[in-house]
Each structure stands twice: as structure tokens, then as C-alpha cells.
Design an enzyme around this catalytic site. Structure first.
Site, PDB file in Angstrom:
ATOM      1  N   TYR A   4     -19.649 -23.819 -20.887  1.00 34.58           N
ATOM      2  CA  TYR A   4     -19.475 -25.173 -20.809  1.00 34.58           C
ATOM      3  C   TYR A   4     -20.184 -25.856 -19.763  1.00 34.58           C
ATOM      4  O   TYR A   4     -20.460 -26.967 -19.533  1.00 34.58           O
ATOM      5  CB  TYR A   4     -17.841 -25.218 -20.425  1.00 34.58           C
ATOM      6  CG  TYR A   4     -16.962 -26.808 -20.095  1.00 34.58           C
ATOM      7  CD1 TYR A   4     -16.995 -27.648 -21.403  1.00 34.58           C
ATOM      8  CD2 TYR A   4     -16.713 -27.142 -18.885  1.00 34.58           C
ATOM      9  CE1 TYR A   4     -16.372 -28.702 -21.016  1.00 34.58           C
ATOM     10  CE2 TYR A   4     -16.107 -28.460 -18.557  1.00 34.58           C
ATOM     11  CZ  TYR A   4     -15.903 -29.182 -19.756  1.00 34.58           C
ATOM     12  OH  TYR A   4     -15.333 -30.449 -19.851  1.00 34.58           O
ATOM     13  N   LYS A  60     -22.615 -29.162 -19.949  1.00 33.72           N
ATOM     14  CA  LYS A  60     -22.295 -30.347 -18.956  1.00 33.72           C
ATOM     15  C   LYS A  60     -23.708 -30.512 -17.935  1.00 33.72           C
ATOM     16  O   LYS A  60     -24.114 -31.743 -17.741  1.00 33.72           O
ATOM     17  CB  LYS A  60     -21.152 -30.466 -18.136  1.00 33.72           C
ATOM     18  CG  LYS A  60     -19.762 -30.326 -19.232  1.00 33.72           C
ATOM     19  CD  LYS A  60     -19.939 -31.496 -19.753  1.00 33.72           C
ATOM     20  CE  LYS A  60     -18.266 -31.948 -20.904  1.00 33.72           C
ATOM     21  NZ  LYS A  60     -18.194 -32.944 -21.416  1.00 33.72           N
TER      22      LYS A  60
HETATM   23  P1  NAD Z   1      -9.138 -33.526 -25.105  1.00 34.14           P
HETATM   24  O1  NAD Z   1      -9.263 -32.048 -25.753  1.00 34.14           O
HETATM   25  O2  NAD Z   1      -7.767 -33.995 -24.727  1.00 34.14           O
HETATM   26  O3  NAD Z   1      -9.790 -34.680 -25.993  1.00 34.14           O
HETATM   27  C1  NAD Z   1     -10.906 -34.470 -26.670  1.00 34.14           C
HETATM   28  C2  NAD Z   1     -11.000 -35.285 -27.919  1.00 34.14           C
HETATM   29  O4  NAD Z   1     -12.205 -35.217 -28.637  1.00 34.14           O
HETATM   30  C3  NAD Z   1      -9.957 -35.078 -29.037  1.00 34.14           C
HETATM   31  O5  NAD Z   1      -9.280 -36.420 -29.063  1.00 34.14           O
HETATM   32  C4  NAD Z   1     -10.405 -34.363 -30.116  1.00 34.14           C
HETATM   33  O6  NAD Z   1      -9.828 -34.625 -31.222  1.00 34.14           O
HETATM   34  C5  NAD Z   1     -11.831 -35.105 -29.995  1.00 34.14           C
HETATM   35  N1  NAD Z   1     -12.858 -34.115 -30.739  1.00 34.14           N
HETATM   36  C6  NAD Z   1     -12.988 -32.931 -30.561  1.00 34.14           C
HETATM   37  N2  NAD Z   1     -13.867 -32.614 -31.519  1.00 34.14           N
HETATM   38  C7  NAD Z   1     -14.388 -33.538 -31.901  1.00 34.14           C
HETATM   39  C8  NAD Z   1     -15.688 -33.835 -32.622  1.00 34.14           C
HETATM   40  N3  NAD Z   1     -16.306 -32.936 -33.408  1.00 34.14           N
HETATM   41  N4  NAD Z   1     -15.901 -35.063 -33.318  1.00 34.14           N
HETATM   42  C9  NAD Z   1     -15.081 -36.260 -32.822  1.00 34.14           C
HETATM   43  N5  NAD Z   1     -14.186 -35.912 -31.834  1.00 34.14           N
HETATM   44  C10 NAD Z   1     -13.754 -34.678 -31.387  1.00 34.14           C
HETATM   45  O7  NAD Z   1     -10.126 -33.473 -23.838  1.00 34.14           O
HETATM   46  P2  NAD Z   1     -10.078 -34.662 -22.744  1.00 34.14           P
HETATM   47  O8  NAD Z   1      -9.745 -33.894 -21.596  1.00 34.14           O
HETATM   48  O9  NAD Z   1      -9.593 -35.919 -22.798  1.00 34.14           O
HETATM   49  O10 NAD Z   1     -11.728 -34.412 -22.511  1.00 34.14           O
HETATM   50  C11 NAD Z   1     -12.523 -35.459 -22.773  1.00 34.14           C
HETATM   51  C12 NAD Z   1     -13.840 -35.128 -21.955  1.00 34.14           C
HETATM   52  O11 NAD Z   1     -13.834 -35.155 -20.778  1.00 34.14           O
HETATM   53  C13 NAD Z   1     -14.785 -34.099 -22.779  1.00 34.14           C
HETATM   54  O12 NAD Z   1     -16.141 -34.276 -22.829  1.00 34.14           O
HETATM   55  C14 NAD Z   1     -14.412 -33.089 -21.519  1.00 34.14           C
HETATM   56  O13 NAD Z   1     -15.272 -32.203 -21.257  1.00 34.14           O
HETATM   57  C15 NAD Z   1     -14.507 -33.945 -20.275  1.00 34.14           C
HETATM   58  N6  NAD Z   1     -13.617 -33.723 -19.162  1.00 34.14           N
HETATM   59  C16 NAD Z   1     -12.277 -33.278 -19.057  1.00 34.14           C
HETATM   60  C17 NAD Z   1     -11.853 -32.819 -18.197  1.00 34.14           C
HETATM   61  C18 NAD Z   1     -10.296 -32.456 -17.929  1.00 34.14           C
HETATM   62  O14 NAD Z   1     -10.002 -31.832 -16.969  1.00 34.14           O
HETATM   63  N7  NAD Z   1      -9.632 -33.028 -18.784  1.00 34.14           N
HETATM   64  C19 NAD Z   1     -12.592 -32.675 -16.879  1.00 34.14           C
HETATM   65  C20 NAD Z   1     -14.017 -32.968 -16.873  1.00 34.14           C
HETATM   66  C21 NAD Z   1     -14.549 -33.448 -18.175  1.00 34.14           C
END
Ligand code: NAD
Length: 243
Positions: A151, A155
């Protein structure tokens, strides 16, 4: 009218971004890969708030589906002003236990998916000589957390991609920035064990996890013309964990 595509917008941070950007006046395309009901619920919320948009099913780790999505959206609206590359997955495992399938899945979506969307949308923005791309990175792109080699590497690649695209596309009036959230309360974080959550909370000066709406507020700013001189930046939003 301005049109925004938000990938992975059926839940979590993507959902919050879609709702916020619609309030900002964007017509939003809620991309989703599987959960049509959740995507429709986001659209209903947007419409209830007085906004507009559509849902679009596409797996953004598949270049053919990305190409078709961008073609269809451009045909429908005639413009794409904002891309939020948000869809991402976590595949945490220590190096010695890592399997190639997880490695591939993580890079296919978190890195290659961002390339595919930026390339297809970038082509449309290039012709219009304007546009904004926002990549959802993570503090893990800089911070070394054991068990997150895949991951973090993905990133880190997103951060590099952001800077290079800002250079390549700047002359065409396209701004490219990234948001690097720390721990945000979404299903991604809910999957952590209580012990792990407590361990991480100890390291966060604000002593809480962030909210998806707080990330969406940064995305809203980066998308706004008020930040029209900002490009190639990785904006950290992490309650201080990376200090
Ligand atoms: P989440 O798992 O709640 O949501 C991810 C979304 O991506 C979901 O709607 C899922 O259906 C969709 N998805 C997955 N595979 C897909 C594909 N192949 N095509 C299209 N859509 C797809 O995650 P989140 O926490 O909302 O994370 C969103 C972004 O933020 C990600 O890039 C994650 O790495 C980043 N992020 C999250 C956090 C956290 O703490 N939640 C922290 C840093 C970064």
C-alpha cells in the site's frame, strides 16, 4: 455547469467527495464497481440536496472500462472539468507473507487505475486547456508502517505521479494535486481490529480518526478556482500522525 468524475464514490471518502462537490455546484459522476444500490443512494442524497449527477459502473483497474466510461461521460455532458482518483484498496501483509495476487490487485487499482483515468480524462482536458485532477493518496505514501509495504509503495507512486503530471499538464492549464489522509473513519478503517485502532490512536496528536467529510473539504478547496495557482502538491490531512 462543471462536471466531476469521482472514482469509487459509492461509499467512504469518495461518497463524501461526491456529495460535497455537488453542493459546490459540480454535476457529479458517481463511479462504482459493484454496489449499485449504494451508488444510487449517493445520487439520491445529491438530488435531495438540490444537486445533479449520474452513476456509472466501471472497474477503474480495467483500461478498457475506463476508456468507455470517459467516452460516455464526455458524450453525455460534452466536458469533464474534474477527476478525483479515489478508488483504492488496502492489502496489508508483511513482506514474507505477501502473495502476488494481493500485490497485483493493489497496484492494478491504486496505481494503474489512477494512470488510466488521468490519461483518458487528461486527453479531454488537454483539448479544453483546463481541468483539475485530484489523486487520493495517503500518509502511507511517506510514512513507514510495518505491514503496509504494498500500500505504501502504491501511494508513494501516486505522489510521484501527481508531481510529474503537474509538470506535464501544467502548460495546458491542468492542475494536479493529491490529498494524503491519515486514518479516516470509513469501512477501510472499520476493518481494523480494536487493538490496532487503539495503537494508531496513541500516535495521533488530535487523538481521533478523521471524517470523510473533512477529506472532502480539502478536495473541494483543491477543485476550486480559488486555488488556481496550486499544482503538484500533496496535502496532508492526518490529525498530526505524520509529525
Ligand atoms: P472504501 O473501501 O470505503 O471505499 C473505496 C471505494 O472504492 C468503494 O466505493 C469501492 O467500491 C471502490 N472500488 C474498489 N475497487 C474499485 C474498482 N476496481 N473500480 C472502481 N471502484 C472501486 O475506502 P475509503 O476509506 O473511502 O478510501 C478511499 C481512498 O482514500 C482510497 O484510495 C484509500 O487508499 C484512500 N485513503 C483512505 C484512508 C482511510 O483511512 N480510510 C486513509 C488514507 C487514504
Amino acid at each position: 455547469m462543471k462536471v466531476a468524475i469521482i472514482t469509487g464514490a459509492s461509499r467512504g471518502i469518495g461518497r463524501a467527495c461526491a456529495i460535497r462537490l455537488a453542493k459546490d455546484g459540480f454535476t457529479v459522476v458517481i463511479n462504482y464497481s459493484r454496489s449499485e444500490d449504494e451508488a444510487n443512494a449517493v445520487l439520491s442524497q445529491i438530488k435531495a440536496d438540490g444537486g445533479d449527477g449520474m452513476i456509472y459502473k466501471a472497474d477503474v483497474s480495467d483500461p478498457a472500462q475506463v476508456k468507455q466510461m470517459v467516452k460516455d461521460i464526455d458524450k453525455r455532458y460534452g466536458q469533464i472539468d474534474l477527476l478525483v482518483n479515489n478508488a483504492g484498496i488496502v492489502r496489508d501483509s508483511f513482506l514474507l507473507m505477501m502473495n502476488n495476487d494481493d500485490l497485483d490487485k493493489c497496484f492494478d487499482l491504486n496505481v494503474k487505475g489512477y494512470f488510466y483515468c488521468a490519461q483518458q480524462v487528461g486527453l479531454k482536458m488537454f483539448r479544453k486547456k483546463s481541468g483539475v485532477i485530484i489523486n487520493m493518496s495517503s500518509v502511507s505514501g511517506e510514512l513507514a508502517l510495518a505491514g503496509q509495504s504494498v500500500y505504501s509503495a502504491a501511494k508513494g507512486a501516486v505522489n510521484s505521479l501527481t508531481r510529474v503530471l503537474a509538470k506535464e499538464l501544467g502548460a495546458k492549464g491542468i492542475r494536479v494535486n493529491a490529498v494524503a489522509p491519515g486514518f479516516i473513519e470509513t469501512e477501510m478503517i472499520n476493518a481494523l481490529s480494536d487493538e490496532k485502532k487503539e495503537e494508531y490512536l496513541k500516535d495521533i496528536p488530535l487523538h481521533r480518526f478523521g471524517k470523510a467529510e473533512e477529506v472532502a473539504a480539502v478536495v473541494s478547496m483543491l477543485a476550486s478556482d480559488e486555488l488556481s495557482y496550486m499544482t503538484g502538491q500533496i496535502i496532508t490531512l492526518d490529525g498530526g500522525i505524520s509529525l
